[in-house]
Design a protein around this motif. Sequence first.
Motif, mmCIF file in Angstrom:
data_model
loop_
_atom_site.group_PDB
_atom_site.id
_atom_site.type_symbol
_atom_site.label_atom_id
_atom_site.label_comp_id
_atom_site.label_asym_id
_atom_site.label_seq_id
_atom_site.Cartn_x
_atom_site.Cartn_y
_atom_site.Cartn_z
ATOM 1 N N ARG A 158 0.850 -1.072 0.033
ATOM 2 C CA ARG A 158 -0.047 -0.043 -0.039
ATOM 3 C C ARG A 158 0.991 1.379 -0.078
ATOM 4 N NH1 ARG A 158 -4.516 -0.837 4.625
ATOM 5 N NH2 ARG A 158 -4.847 1.388 4.315
ATOM 6 N N VAL A 159 1.818 1.279 0.995
ATOM 7 C CA VAL A 159 2.700 2.543 0.907
ATOM 8 C C VAL A 159 3.689 2.648 -0.546
ATOM 9 C CG1 VAL A 159 5.003 3.374 2.049
ATOM 10 C CG2 VAL A 159 3.219 2.436 3.310
ATOM 11 N N ARG A 160 4.095 1.545 -1.178
ATOM 12 C CA ARG A 160 4.754 1.652 -2.393
ATOM 13 C C ARG A 160 3.831 2.075 -3.543
ATOM 14 N NH1 ARG A 160 6.548 -3.102 -5.234
ATOM 15 N NH2 ARG A 160 7.578 -2.639 -7.093
ATOM 16 N N GLU A 161 2.770 1.673 -3.713
ATOM 17 C CA GLU A 161 1.815 1.774 -4.628
ATOM 18 C C GLU A 161 1.525 3.133 -4.573
ATOM 19 O OE1 GLU A 161 0.206 -0.543 -7.255
ATOM 20 O OE2 GLU A 161 2.365 -1.448 -6.774
ATOM 21 N N ARG A 162 1.229 3.671 -3.519
ATOM 22 C CA ARG A 162 0.862 4.975 -3.262
ATOM 23 C C ARG A 162 2.015 5.799 -3.895
ATOM 24 N NH1 ARG A 162 -1.972 8.888 0.609
ATOM 25 N NH2 ARG A 162 -1.460 10.819 -0.314
ATOM 26 N N LEU A 163 2.978 5.654 -3.227
ATOM 27 C CA LEU A 163 4.323 6.500 -3.657
ATOM 28 C C LEU A 163 4.610 6.485 -5.151
ATOM 29 C CD1 LEU A 163 6.511 6.228 -0.537
ATOM 30 C CD2 LEU A 163 4.958 8.072 -1.132
ATOM 31 N N ARG A 223 2.341 5.842 -7.482
ATOM 32 C CA ARG A 223 1.467 6.666 -8.154
ATOM 33 C C ARG A 223 1.749 8.080 -8.264
ATOM 34 N NH1 ARG A 223 -2.416 3.571 -5.524
ATOM 35 N NH2 ARG A 223 -3.067 5.285 -4.348
ATOM 36 N N GLU A 224 1.912 8.550 -6.883
ATOM 37 C CA GLU A 224 2.174 10.106 -6.542
ATOM 38 C C GLU A 224 3.390 10.487 -7.349
ATOM 39 O OE1 GLU A 224 0.944 11.965 -3.468
ATOM 40 O OE2 GLU A 224 -0.686 10.759 -3.835
#
Length: 263
Positions: free
Chosen positions: A235-240, A242-243
């Motif tokens: 969840r952390v890696r995917e969000r970063l 994506r951003e």
Amino acid sequence: MGHDARMASIGFLGVGTISEAVVRAMCARPGMSDDIVLSPRSDDRSRRLASDFVQCTRLDSNQEVIDASEIVVLAMRPQQLDEAIRGLNFRRGQIVASFIAGTPPSDIGPLVAPAGPVSQIIPLPAITLHRGPLVISPAVPQVVEAFAGLGDVVTLEDEATVRTLSCASAIMSTYYEMQNALIQWITAQGIDEETASLYVRSELEGLAAVGKVTPEEQRRGLPGEHQTRGGLNERVRERLLREGWFDTLVETMDQVHRTATLR
Ligand SMILES: NC(=O)c1ccc[n+]([C@@H]2O[C@H](COP(=O)([O-])OP(=O)(O)OC[C@H]3O[C@@H](n4cnc5c(N)ncnc54)[C@H](OP(=O)(O)O)[C@@H]3O)[C@@H](O)[C@H]2O)c1
């Protein structure tokens, strides 16, 4: 302090922050027996090193350091270089190792003629722990030997490529900023700072250690191996991702590489 006429292996012109770290690391190496001679500047650091280590001798002038050295290390700031070596006499065949950032061996060569070959060296702070990369370009054998055991020696034959690794070393402060941000977030959740700090620093140390010993063919798989589907890491890696965090990092490196003027 007197110095006998015997040729010393390595002499430092400029005994500042980075020279002190390198000299201490050299003297702490097992089996270290090379002679080290030091310029009188910085006064307090050169006196301290000479009193801390039997291998180190502080001489009275830059010229005496050159005369006593097989390898001369240029360890002043880029803007101090011209003044520091003006009027000094180097010998033909004397080897020069330069810490001067952003100044390739081809620019140093004429300044130290008839000495040469000239090698550029990039020491990083972790050298005090005998860890981290140590760039040597080009790989002059005597220089590689003199600096062996201080970290992972990375040699580059094309001096134009040194700039790339110099830029890559500009991740240091960002890394510690990330460390501090994580610790601060934990403490904001009500955990005391000492616990938060031990946890985060130990976690990062463990990751770096695993990253370093992982075989090269498995390196690209490390992110995937450290997350489970739908888990917290993912969840952390995917969000970063994506951003655009990592795209921003690469773009920033590109920009620094294009625009950095170091001397
Ligand atoms: N710090 C790092 O992490 C790092 C990493 C990689 C490369 N470098 C490079 O390493 C070099 C040194 O950096 P540093 O951080 O160690 O700088 P620093 O602490 O300012 O040290 C510079 C040293 O040069 C001496 N010096 C100045 N003029 C001199 C002269 N005319 N004759 C003899 N010595 C003279 C200074 O003596 P006084 O104190 O008496 O002025 C001081 O001992 C720089 O070129 C830098 O680009 C640094």
